[in-house]
Motif scaffolding. Structure first.
Motif, PDB file in Angstrom:
ATOM      1  N   ILE A  20      37.065  38.075  19.890  1.00 13.81           N
ATOM      2  CA  ILE A  20      36.941  36.755  18.053  1.00 13.81           C
ATOM      3  C   ILE A  20      35.923  36.229  18.741  1.00 13.81           C
ATOM      4  N   ARG A  21      36.279  35.893  20.286  1.00 12.02           N
ATOM      5  CA  ARG A  21      34.647  34.910  20.760  1.00 12.02           C
ATOM      6  C   ARG A  21      33.312  35.568  20.812  1.00 12.02           C
ATOM      7  N   ASP A  22      33.579  37.178  20.454  1.00  9.54           N
ATOM      8  CA  ASP A  22      32.200  37.463  20.932  1.00  9.54           C
ATOM      9  C   ASP A  22      31.937  38.252  19.122  1.00  9.54           C
ATOM     10  N   LYS A  23      33.144  37.832  18.082  1.00  7.43           N
ATOM     11  CA  LYS A  23      32.652  37.728  16.533  1.00  7.43           C
ATOM     12  C   LYS A  23      32.010  36.379  16.290  1.00  7.43           C
TER      13      LYS A  23
ATOM     14  N   LYS B  45      28.272  32.470  14.729  1.00  5.08           N
ATOM     15  CA  LYS B  45      27.437  31.357  15.016  1.00  5.08           C
ATOM     16  C   LYS B  45      26.287  31.708  14.709  1.00  5.08           C
ATOM     17  N   VAL B  46      24.889  32.580  15.304  1.00  4.43           N
ATOM     18  CA  VAL B  46      24.092  33.250  15.294  1.00  4.43           C
ATOM     19  C   VAL B  46      23.618  33.475  13.586  1.00  4.43           C
ATOM     20  N   ALA B  47      24.379  33.908  12.568  1.00  4.76           N
ATOM     21  CA  ALA B  47      23.492  34.702  11.303  1.00  4.76           C
ATOM     22  C   ALA B  47      24.436  33.256  10.492  1.00  4.76           C
TER      23      ALA B  47
ATOM     24  N   ARG C 286      20.473  31.269  11.668  1.00  4.14           N
ATOM     25  CA  ARG C 286      19.870  31.428  10.815  1.00  4.14           C
ATOM     26  C   ARG C 286      19.451  31.439   9.409  1.00  4.14           C
ATOM     27  N   LEU C 287      21.313  31.261   8.887  1.00  7.74           N
ATOM     28  CA  LEU C 287      21.267  31.059   7.708  1.00  7.74           C
ATOM     29  C   LEU C 287      21.216  29.367   6.964  1.00  7.74           C
ATOM     30  N   TYR C 288      21.507  28.264   8.536  1.00  6.66           N
ATOM     31  CA  TYR C 288      21.490  27.240   7.667  1.00  6.66           C
ATOM     32  C   TYR C 288      19.269  27.192   8.360  1.00  6.66           C
ATOM     33  N   ASP C 289      19.243  27.879   9.237  1.00  7.16           N
ATOM     34  CA  ASP C 289      17.835  27.474   9.643  1.00  7.16           C
ATOM     35  C   ASP C 289      16.894  28.187   8.386  1.00  7.16           C
ATOM     36  N   ARG C 290      17.275  29.006   7.622  1.00  9.30           N
ATOM     37  CA  ARG C 290      16.762  29.463   6.938  1.00  9.30           C
ATOM     38  C   ARG C 290      16.546  28.349   5.466  1.00  9.30           C
TER      39      ARG C 290
END
Length: 443
Positions: free
Chosen positions: A338-341, A346-348, A351-355
């Motif tokens: 779960i932590r890994d996912k 978070k990365v995704a 990315r969406l937030y920044d884009r």
């Protein structure tokens, strides 16, 4: 009978015998002329015939008196001989009857003495049997205390082992058996005491009769020794009578016969009671031995069942402990996944937030945008699935922990039950008497 001596023939006197003695009477005689001179010489004198008659009368009286005296002497001599012979015969007959009476008294005295000795020996044997009963009754106190202690100890079993099992049924049966045996022994002890009392009462009756016979024998033996030369004989006119309360020979013999008969009856009842006591002690000993074996067998079987159940529980506990370890490791892995996912999500998201800050027409639904959204959705689905699985795993772990606690509790309960049955109960039953019949003979 000797004939009395004949009297000697009488001597007949020479003078004639008158019919009776004549009295002297004065007679009228003519007086002579000189009568006045000789008057004193002629007064109250007998004539010669009168004198002869007088002498004849005296002789006849002497003859009759002598004859009567001689006849009286002959009769007295005959009476003396007859009285002597009759007294001798009467005394001999009385002595013979006394001798026969001595034999009768001796016979009953011997019979009574024999019965007294046999009744006394039988009473002693019955008293010994009564002592056996008392010892057997005392010997039942230990097994009864053992059974009660076993039942009380098994009351300390913990649920769910606090059940009415075969051991408890056999223990209750053993307790009831011991109570019944104790009641039977107590009743038999009372019966034996009553019979001993009856034996002693009848023995006392026989002893009183025997004592009377001994005294009577001594009296009659003393009486048979009396003779005319005895120095201690004297007149007792008041004893020449029959007492109103005197017994007859038939009632006298019946009295001793009844005493002996009652003594025989009491002796027979005592013998039968001794046999009954032997059977009671033997049967009670056998019943206790068989019930003790049944209880011990039930204990052995139950202890084996407890050991098997405890072993199965311990095996299950080992498996549960392994499952708990595996489940804990699984939870750790799920949490890590779960932590890994979440890191990928978070990365995704980042990315969406920044884009989302792309300017103007650059804010385009291009392929990367779709891919990122698809990635987020995919990661979200996996995260939810992982979290649900984590929740299931945590619930499983909780269930496993509860099962572990139950198993440990059950194992502790079984261990407690085994300790009670094997250590407390069976260990205490070692004090159980081996044989009640043997215990009844111990000093």
């Amino acid at each position: 009978m000797a004939q009395p001596d004949e009297p000697h023939p009488p001597v007949v006197p020479s003078c004639p015998l008158p019919s009776k003695t004549c009295d002297v009477v004065p007679t009228e005689r003519p007086r002579s002329c000189c009568g006045m001179a000789v008057a004193g010489l002629r007064t109250a004198k007998y004539h010669l015939p009168e004198w002869h008659r007088r002498n004849a009368g005296v002789c006849y009286e002497a003859y009759t008196t002598g004859e009567q005296a001689e006849r009286g002497r002959a009769e007295a001599k005959h009476l003396v001989k007859h009285a002597a012979a009759s007294a001798q015969r009467a005394q001999g007959y009385s002595k013979a009857t006394l001798g026969q009476r001595l034999q009768d008294v001796h016979f009953w005295r011997v019979e009574l003495q024999k019965e007294i000795m046999e009744l006394d020996a039988e009473t002693n044997l019955l008293a010994a049997q009564k002592l056996r009963l008392e010892r057997a009754l005392d010997a039942t106190e230990v097994p009864y205390s053992v059974v009660i202690d076993n039942l009380e100890c098994r009351e300390r079993r913990q649920p769910p082992d606090l059940v009415i099992d075969e051991v408890e049924k056999q223990l209750m049966k053993e307790a009831d058996l011991i109570r019944d045996i104790r009641d039977l022994l107590k009743r038999t002890i009372i019966q034996a005491a009553t019979q001993i009392r009856s034996n002693r009462i009848q023995k006392e009756n026989c002893e009183l009769d025997w004592s009377d016979k001994v005294e009577t024998y001594n009296i009659d033996d003393k009486c048979i020794g009396y003779c005319t030369d005895s120095t201690d004989v004297q007149y007792h006119p008041s004893s020449v009578k029959f007492e109103e309360n005197a017994s007859t020979p038939k009632s006298w013999a019946q009295f001793s016969h009844d005493n002996i008969s009652r003594a025989e009856q009491e002796k027979l009842a005592s013998v039968q009671l001794r046999s009954l006591i032997n059977n009671i002690i033997h049967d009670a000993s056998e019943d206790l031995r068989m019930q003790r074996a049944a209880v011990n067998e039930a204990f052995d079987n139950h202890c084996r069942e407890l050991d098997d159940a405890k072993l199965r529980l311990e095996n299950h506990l080992q498996q549960i402990l392994k499952d708990i370890g595996d489940e804990e490791a699984n939870i750790v892995n799920l949490k890590k996944a779960i932590r890994d996912k979440e890191a990928f999500l978070k990365v995704a998201h980042t990315r969406l937030y920044d884009r989302s800050f792309r300017p103007n027409v650059e804010l385009c639904r291009d392929e990367p945008q779709f891919r990122l959204v698809s990635e987020v959705e995919e990661l979200t689905v996996f995260l939810e699935a992982l979290k649900r699985k984590l929740m299931e795993s945590e619930q499983n772990l909780k269930n496993l922990e509860e099962t572990r606690m139950k198993l440990e509790k059950e194992i502790a309960v079984k261990a407690n039950s085994i300790f009670i049955d094997r250590q407390k109960c069976m260990g205490y039953r070692v004090r159980y008497p081996v044989d009640l019949e043997v215990a009844s003979y111990k000093q």
